[in-house]
Design a protein around this motif. Structure first.
Motif, mmCIF file in Angstrom:
data_model
loop_
_atom_site.group_PDB
_atom_site.id
_atom_site.type_symbol
_atom_site.label_atom_id
_atom_site.label_comp_id
_atom_site.label_asym_id
_atom_site.label_seq_id
_atom_site.Cartn_x
_atom_site.Cartn_y
_atom_site.Cartn_z
ATOM 1 N N ASP A 216 0.827 -1.195 0.000
ATOM 2 C CA ASP A 216 0.000 0.000 0.000
ATOM 3 C C ASP A 216 0.863 1.246 0.000
ATOM 4 O OD1 ASP A 216 -1.062 -1.262 3.136
ATOM 5 O OD2 ASP A 216 0.676 0.032 2.796
ATOM 6 N N VAL A 217 0.238 2.325 -0.407
ATOM 7 C CA VAL A 217 0.982 3.569 -0.609
ATOM 8 C C VAL A 217 0.159 4.750 -0.107
ATOM 9 C CG1 VAL A 217 2.169 2.672 -2.649
ATOM 10 C CG2 VAL A 217 0.036 3.965 -2.916
ATOM 11 N N SER A 218 0.884 5.821 0.191
ATOM 12 C CA SER A 218 0.266 7.122 0.457
ATOM 13 C C SER A 218 1.021 8.128 -0.378
ATOM 14 C CB SER A 218 0.390 7.458 1.949
ATOM 15 O OG SER A 218 0.192 8.842 2.141
ATOM 16 N N ALA A 219 0.294 8.846 -1.242
ATOM 17 C CA ALA A 219 0.997 9.547 -2.320
ATOM 18 C C ALA A 219 0.534 10.969 -2.543
ATOM 19 C CB ALA A 219 0.829 8.769 -3.621
ATOM 20 N N VAL A 220 1.436 11.737 -3.151
ATOM 21 C CA VAL A 220 1.092 13.060 -3.633
ATOM 22 C C VAL A 220 1.694 13.234 -5.030
ATOM 23 C CG1 VAL A 220 3.085 14.086 -2.433
ATOM 24 C CG2 VAL A 220 1.206 15.542 -3.133
ATOM 25 N N LEU A 221 0.935 13.842 -5.916
ATOM 26 C CA LEU A 221 1.428 14.191 -7.249
ATOM 27 C C LEU A 221 1.379 15.701 -7.395
ATOM 28 C CD1 LEU A 221 -0.462 11.513 -9.416
ATOM 29 C CD2 LEU A 221 1.918 11.444 -8.653
ATOM 30 N N ARG A 222 2.259 16.215 -8.197
ATOM 31 C CA ARG A 222 2.303 17.671 -8.323
ATOM 32 C C ARG A 222 2.678 18.068 -9.751
ATOM 33 N NH1 ARG A 222 3.556 21.682 -4.563
ATOM 34 N NH2 ARG A 222 2.643 20.221 -3.084
ATOM 35 N N ALA A 257 5.562 11.797 -5.107
ATOM 36 C CA ALA A 257 6.223 11.372 -3.871
ATOM 37 C C ALA A 257 5.271 10.451 -3.134
ATOM 38 C CB ALA A 257 6.569 12.584 -3.004
ATOM 39 N N PHE A 258 5.795 9.358 -2.619
ATOM 40 C CA PHE A 258 4.912 8.480 -1.843
ATOM 41 C C PHE A 258 5.691 7.623 -0.867
ATOM 42 C CE2 PHE A 258 5.674 4.551 -4.319
ATOM 43 C CZ PHE A 258 6.160 5.060 -5.524
ATOM 44 N N THR A 259 5.011 7.308 0.217
ATOM 45 C CA THR A 259 5.518 6.299 1.141
ATOM 46 C C THR A 259 4.859 4.977 0.774
ATOM 47 O OG1 THR A 259 3.786 6.832 2.721
ATOM 48 C CG2 THR A 259 5.898 7.961 2.994
ATOM 49 N N ARG A 261 4.522 0.550 1.863
ATOM 50 C CA ARG A 261 4.778 -0.606 2.707
ATOM 51 C C ARG A 261 4.928 -1.834 1.816
ATOM 52 N NH1 ARG A 261 1.665 -4.475 4.988
ATOM 53 N NH2 ARG A 261 -0.168 -3.415 4.125
ATOM 54 N N PHE A 262 6.043 -2.511 1.952
ATOM 55 C CA PHE A 262 6.265 -3.750 1.214
ATOM 56 C C PHE A 262 5.625 -4.922 1.959
ATOM 57 C CE2 PHE A 262 9.308 -2.510 -2.091
ATOM 58 C CZ PHE A 262 9.637 -1.237 -1.671
ATOM 59 N N ALA A 263 5.422 -6.008 1.227
ATOM 60 C CA ALA A 263 4.818 -7.188 1.837
ATOM 61 C C ALA A 263 5.629 -7.672 3.036
ATOM 62 C CB ALA A 263 4.690 -8.310 0.798
ATOM 63 N N THR A 264 6.928 -7.509 2.978
ATOM 64 C CA THR A 264 7.768 -7.939 4.097
ATOM 65 C C THR A 264 7.681 -7.016 5.290
ATOM 66 O OG1 THR A 264 9.597 -6.596 3.297
ATOM 67 C CG2 THR A 264 9.517 -8.883 2.539
ATOM 68 N N GLY A 265 7.055 -5.862 5.118
ATOM 69 C CA GLY A 265 6.998 -4.894 6.202
ATOM 70 C C GLY A 265 7.976 -3.736 6.035
ATOM 71 N N ALA A 266 8.864 -3.844 5.072
ATOM 72 C CA ALA A 266 9.820 -2.752 4.870
ATOM 73 C C ALA A 266 9.080 -1.469 4.530
ATOM 74 C CB ALA A 266 10.802 -3.109 3.760
ATOM 75 N N LEU A 267 9.679 -0.350 4.950
ATOM 76 C CA LEU A 267 9.081 0.967 4.724
ATOM 77 C C LEU A 267 9.805 1.639 3.553
ATOM 78 C CD1 LEU A 267 7.356 3.447 5.619
ATOM 79 C CD2 LEU A 267 9.202 4.004 7.218
ATOM 80 N N GLY A 268 9.049 2.056 2.553
ATOM 81 C CA GLY A 268 9.647 2.720 1.399
ATOM 82 C C GLY A 268 9.287 4.191 1.341
ATOM 83 N N VAL A 269 10.228 4.995 0.901
ATOM 84 C CA VAL A 269 9.968 6.409 0.616
ATOM 85 C C VAL A 269 10.441 6.661 -0.816
ATOM 86 C CG1 VAL A 269 10.419 8.796 1.277
ATOM 87 C CG2 VAL A 269 10.330 7.013 3.039
ATOM 88 N N ARG D 261 3.558 19.934 2.377
ATOM 89 C CA ARG D 261 3.387 21.096 1.518
ATOM 90 C C ARG D 261 3.723 22.337 2.322
ATOM 91 N NH1 ARG D 261 -0.693 24.583 0.636
ATOM 92 N NH2 ARG D 261 -1.997 23.377 2.053
ATOM 93 N N PHE D 262 4.636 23.140 1.800
ATOM 94 C CA PHE D 262 4.991 24.396 2.439
ATOM 95 C C PHE D 262 4.005 25.482 2.004
ATOM 96 C CE2 PHE D 262 9.124 23.536 4.411
ATOM 97 C CZ PHE D 262 9.408 22.298 3.859
ATOM 98 N N ALA D 263 3.967 26.550 2.775
ATOM 99 C CA ALA D 263 3.066 27.655 2.449
ATOM 100 C C ALA D 263 3.331 28.198 1.046
ATOM 101 C CB ALA D 263 3.212 28.771 3.490
ATOM 102 N N THR D 264 4.572 28.163 0.638
ATOM 103 C CA THR D 264 4.915 28.667 -0.704
ATOM 104 C C THR D 264 4.503 27.714 -1.809
ATOM 105 O OG1 THR D 264 7.026 27.532 -0.631
ATOM 106 C CG2 THR D 264 6.987 29.815 0.148
ATOM 107 N N GLY D 265 4.090 26.506 -1.456
ATOM 108 C CA GLY D 265 3.754 25.517 -2.465
ATOM 109 C C GLY D 265 4.836 24.480 -2.678
ATOM 110 N N ALA D 266 5.998 24.678 -2.109
ATOM 111 C CA ALA D 266 7.066 23.694 -2.277
ATOM 112 C C ALA D 266 6.636 22.346 -1.710
ATOM 113 C CB ALA D 266 8.340 24.173 -1.581
ATOM 114 N N LEU D 267 7.151 21.286 -2.337
ATOM 115 C CA LEU D 267 6.822 19.918 -1.940
ATOM 116 C C LEU D 267 7.980 19.346 -1.125
ATOM 117 C CD1 LEU D 267 5.146 17.264 -2.213
ATOM 118 C CD2 LEU D 267 6.325 16.890 -4.385
ATOM 119 N N GLY D 268 7.677 18.875 0.069
ATOM 120 C CA GLY D 268 8.714 18.294 0.911
ATOM 121 C C GLY D 268 8.563 16.792 1.066
ATOM 122 N N VAL D 269 9.683 16.107 1.140
ATOM 123 C CA VAL D 269 9.693 14.679 1.472
ATOM 124 C C VAL D 269 10.673 14.500 2.621
ATOM 125 C CG1 VAL D 269 10.105 12.339 0.645
ATOM 126 C CG2 VAL D 269 9.202 14.073 -0.930
#
Lengths: 396, 396, 396, 396
Positions: A216-222, A257-259, A261-269, D261-269
């Motif tokens: 599963d993932v949690s994501a943002v596109l820009r 950008a997204f975080t 979770r792998f099936a093994t439990g590893a955390l991905g960024v 998300r920063f106030a300026t719109g910049a994307l942070g990871v």
């Protein structure tokens, strides 16, 4: 020293752009450096633009040039169809070729949607059952020796249990808001933007290195630059060209950008962007396990950083030049310390494909594996559209 | 996109070893990526060992394979002779080819002695006058884009007046005292050891970058391992192979170090060794001028470090990925940030040679330039034999 | 946690310049972080310039400030004399202090000539016999944890037999021909230029790491800028200041380069310059042995690169952050990965000196070791004056 | 050269652990190297453990040692209270000190909850109005010269409009599942785990560099090792110590990852972890703007990578040694190229605080700025508890 033996393998390549050139070189070169169980023959090159296709065909000695892929993929004198078109044509060509009993190599990402990818995967499975055809998706970074070495280390358990994956694919060719519109920025052609073009590489690399899918993932596109000038005449690669006054809507993401979770439990960024000023092709991945770590950056593609927490002596990341004869693919090339380049990944891809066709090893990634990447891309897009909420990747 | 036009250029290549392979690839590939004014044809491959030559010939599509170089260099249907043999054959083959009116590409170092190099240079001059033939020596590192970029910066005066050159060529394949004897360690075959094999590269690179010859040197040579086991059967590159109990005398240097004064007054410090444990192919050069500096290490061959003392903003060495379309040779290859490898230097060398043959630019290095390198090698050996005393490089 | 115990150790420091500041900090700080068997007391600071000395004295809490070193080194209430003056005063002060039964720490290089250094060494030996005084020379780079770690590895044989030493000390603060004249460029004050100032560090580091003296050298010295503007008012460090129209002769070298043979047979290549544009303080050394290598660059002073040819797993130089509790000196400082700076070398020097005074370990480098460095400097100068001829370092 | 003038500033320091040591050194050292408008006096050190406090007090010359902070913060002869305790005591001590009219320096993160931080910020505001007291939070990385240089570049607009922030804080001291329990892993003491300890640094650094707050986040927290052995006797730093058989619950996160998300719109990871095997203290941040980029890694804390897209000449990231006199804080220290260490950040913090107290410049970060960090931490925790959903940071 390369040596080719066994029957001829007649190749039809569809696509005469930048990727068509890389693949042409690979088909011609593989057998000169590697022992191959089939002898690839550059049979037919297909391109929409006749002039361009003729030039590429002449440049690499393609026996024949055509502008009609439908005709070519059905011909009896073709054994392999290699698809290097934009993503919107992948499914149609691949399915036709598979139904005609051809082996297929398809550029990544496999398709522009999960539905297409599922259709292709089903067609590949059916063709494999029916006629033993091989279908493979072109995630060529798997064939970078440094990454293949990382895969060996992970597969051997040298890193222990993996906890962290951090993958970034950073480019900067769209920083300028007046860089022109291209098909890669058009959702209808390309499916997605940075996500599918380069983010897909990171996803494939990560899942392959770990041998574990993302769940599963949690994501943002820009999209930082929502319109771009219309390109009226293509000149060169990378979107360079003559530009007019009008602007078109960019319908894909500039950055993802997204975080995960792998099936093994590893955390991905994960992060992918074409807006990382100064980073030309920083395809990076770092993996931290309980016993060690590896780190890679394609801007230094002949190197792998390796940390072994169990090694004697002072501890530190080793800068491994992945150019030793015992490293994957490297015994075919130059003396140690003499690096290789981008196109070698495609050459190695041909080597592995030809061997798989001859029954030596599996074609990797299979369409099914590439479909899994597609499903992750899809989950990323769904999560981004749903306030970044944790979103499951569809299961088979 | 490469395009070849104009008359065919029929190539005979003498030497079917590691270098023969690199050159074969270059002759076949140059026209696929670069616009060439002649169409190279892989006409005849010559190797002493028939089996090995046949394999290489088949691997790269040489039209014909021969074991008799004397016959080949005189044939009417050969335009270029490319010499990839050990150094003791360079002079004889080159002179014969030049007298037969062929263009010649000769691997470095040009010869095993100054006398041979002088003979070859005279033959090249005579042939040029007589029939306009082109003669070029294969210092292929000049064709590494990062170094060619450094050359552009120096030629444009971007570094100001050069004060320091520090060049190291560090390898480690002879660290093991039981690594077997090879022809490269036999003075009769190779002329000198590390000095001529890799030190010669540093000398050529430095003189070329500065556009100034070395005038005198103070040198030391060292053989750390005076005998090595006899190799009874060659397997693979780099001196690997089966080994018997007997040992032979190593008659060349394992390491060379010298200080040098350039005609401009710049101070050089050179070191070459095959005993630098952990350094696989660290061909390094750094140049400090009054306005800036450049630094290069072949282990990261796609990078050039550039320091510009006149630039605004915080000062520091820039890590330049020499992969931009505006960098030398790179517009023919891949998108920015996608590196190239070792064999590309040979491909670029073919490009430049073919263009020189067609009257587009000079062949570089000429035999005369390579003779200058030979004279520096000779001065190094004389100084080392004379208690490191400052020793002048012979003038023309 | 530092703890000081035992009797007080009353320190007199001669010299209120940049070095006086570094030493003041070290004397005050050592006992706060390290367990010391004596309690250093900042008793008397001596400076020629009263105003400057008063300022430094107040800044670090010196109990007393004086302008007369002769008086101070003879006082009963002083136990240690720390000499931070220009080199032309070292011998006189050190001998006076030793004859008065004081422990002595003398900045490097020990003296401006071999004769002075011999006198000092004899005085140190006599004082040691007479009253057990300790004499030590301030080659503070020995106290950089990364280099001390390298020393441990070499002493333990981890590198096998050493074949190569390559040491460079590169700075660039004299690149500008109009940088003003300073005492460091006056042979009468400084003895030599770059050679004695920074080249001496490389020599000491190399001999110490190898545990083997240099036996002969072949050298060249160079002065690129023969005259410099007179500095009429000193402002700040590094030769910055107000400048008038007149120029003075530079009577020392701007750069030194030499090859060297160690007693063990290892081959050394040394270079020191203040003209390496862009290199601020690149004090570099690399050592290659039969089993491994180490490499260091002071511009990344918290790192040591280590190559272990015997280690399992993929081979490569390890980037070791020398910040682990088990690394030399580091258990006194911060958590792992939190680096230390330049002044820490001086603090560690005080720690080692105080322990030596208390009979815990040897003072290192002794005056005798520093005399050996002086003899190498002398041999370098003699070789450079004799056409770079191989020149023996004087024996004891 | 440092010089202290003006009235004495009497400091009380609460906390005798690792941070107390760093602050003690800073208070003693600041005036020796920097010109200060007040003369700090190490008046009272407060520690719960009398023995430990006595040792630290003696080591740095604290005039007095106490075990009762309540008494100390109310004393008339104290001007500044410096709080180095675990986070659960910050609020109580800070409020008491502020109400007593003392200037306050409080270690980060400001508090264990937003509520506490709000109370503290209100108290600071009231005290400032009432008696002009200064309150500052100890995000000491702001005082790393390389990061302060980055701040200057960003403030001057050298990077253009910022699009990307990628910040990682990677440590590895908890990789071992048997590393013992510490107060830092106890939510009651520490508030959060990796997030508040090191993730807070990344948040502060990013917001400060951009001059823009984070507006919303999508986050995940992870505890890889849910129980750890009880530590029965503390020995040394970093959780080392003697260990018994029982295990306790870890009640904080081992790792945190979030997009922002920063106030300026910049994307942070952002990513923070103590499980990144081989990364000792990789506090990294990279910022990409339309005109340039900067990149930093605390493991090379004296360097800043700077990319200027507008600079002439070959493009590349510059490795800037942030050791020039014109770089922030560096004119007080050593010649260019001679780096500084971890504790210098604390020394610089004291310098800035003392100047702010004397009315020279603002205390930065103020409690209000630190509260903003706390609110981001809170939003991260809320998002992580709500399926990573996009979560707004509370506004003032």
């Amino acid at each position: 020293m390369g040596a080719q033996s066994g029957p001829v393998l007649r190749v039809a390549l569809v696509g005469a752009g930048f990727m068509g050139r890389a693949h042409s070189h690979a088909w011609r070169t593989a057998g000169s450096f590697f022992d191959l169980p089939r002898r690839p023959e550059l049979a037919v090159l297909v391109g929409r633009d006749r002039e361009r296709a003729d030039a590429l065909g002449a440049g690499f000695g393609w026996r024949e040039v055509s502008t009609d892929w439908r005709d070519v993929v059905a011909r009896d004198d073709v054994d392999v169809v290699d698809i290097c078109t934009p993503g919107d044509l992948h499914a149609e060509i691949a399915v036709a070729a598979l139904e005609a009993g051809k082996h297929v190599l398809c550029e990544k990402p496999l398709a522009n949607s999960v539905e297409e990818a599922e259709t292709m995967t089903a067609a590949a499975a059916a063709a494999a059952r029916r006629s033993g055809t091989v279908a493979m998706c072109g995630f060529s970074y798997r064939r970078t020796p440094a990454l293949a070495l990382a895969r060996e280390l992970l597969a051997a358990g040298a890193l222990g249990e993996v906890r962290h994956v951090r993958a970034q694919y950073l480019q900067d060719w769209l920083v300028d808001p007046d860089a022109p519109m291209t098909w890669r920025l058009d959702a209808a052609k390309a499916g997605s933007g940075t996500l599918g073009d380069i983010g897909a590489h990171s996803i494939d690399t990560a899942q392959w290195l770990l041998g574990s899918p993302i769940r599963d993932v949690s994501a943002v596109l820009r999209t930082f630059v929502p319109t771009r000038p219309t390109l009226t005449e293509q000149v060169g690669l990378g979107g360079r060209g003559r530009v007019e006054g009008e602007r078109e809507a960019v319908t894909v993401d500039d950055a993802a950008a997204f975080t995960a979770r792998f099936a093994t439990g590893a955390l991905g960024v994960f992060e992918a962007t074409r807006m990382a000023t100064g980073r030309r092709n920083a395809n990076r991945i770092e993996i931290n396990g309980t016993l060690g770590s590896v780190a890679f950056d394609y801007e230094r593609s002949n190197e792998l950083e390796v940390y072994d927490a169990t090694a004697p002596g002072p501890a530190g990341f080793r800068r491994v030049l992945a150019t030793e004869p015992e490293h994957p693919y490297m015994s075919a090339w130059w003396p140690t310390g003499h690096g290789i380049g981008y196109e070698h990944g495609f050459t190695h891809q041909v080597v592995d494909l030809v061997r798989a066709i001859a029954g030596q090893g599996e074609a990797s990634p299979s369409f099914a594996e590439a479909l899994q990447v597609q499903r992750v891309l899809d989950a990323v897009q769904r999560s981004a559209a749903d306030e970044s909420r944790l979103t499951s990747v569809a299961l088979d």
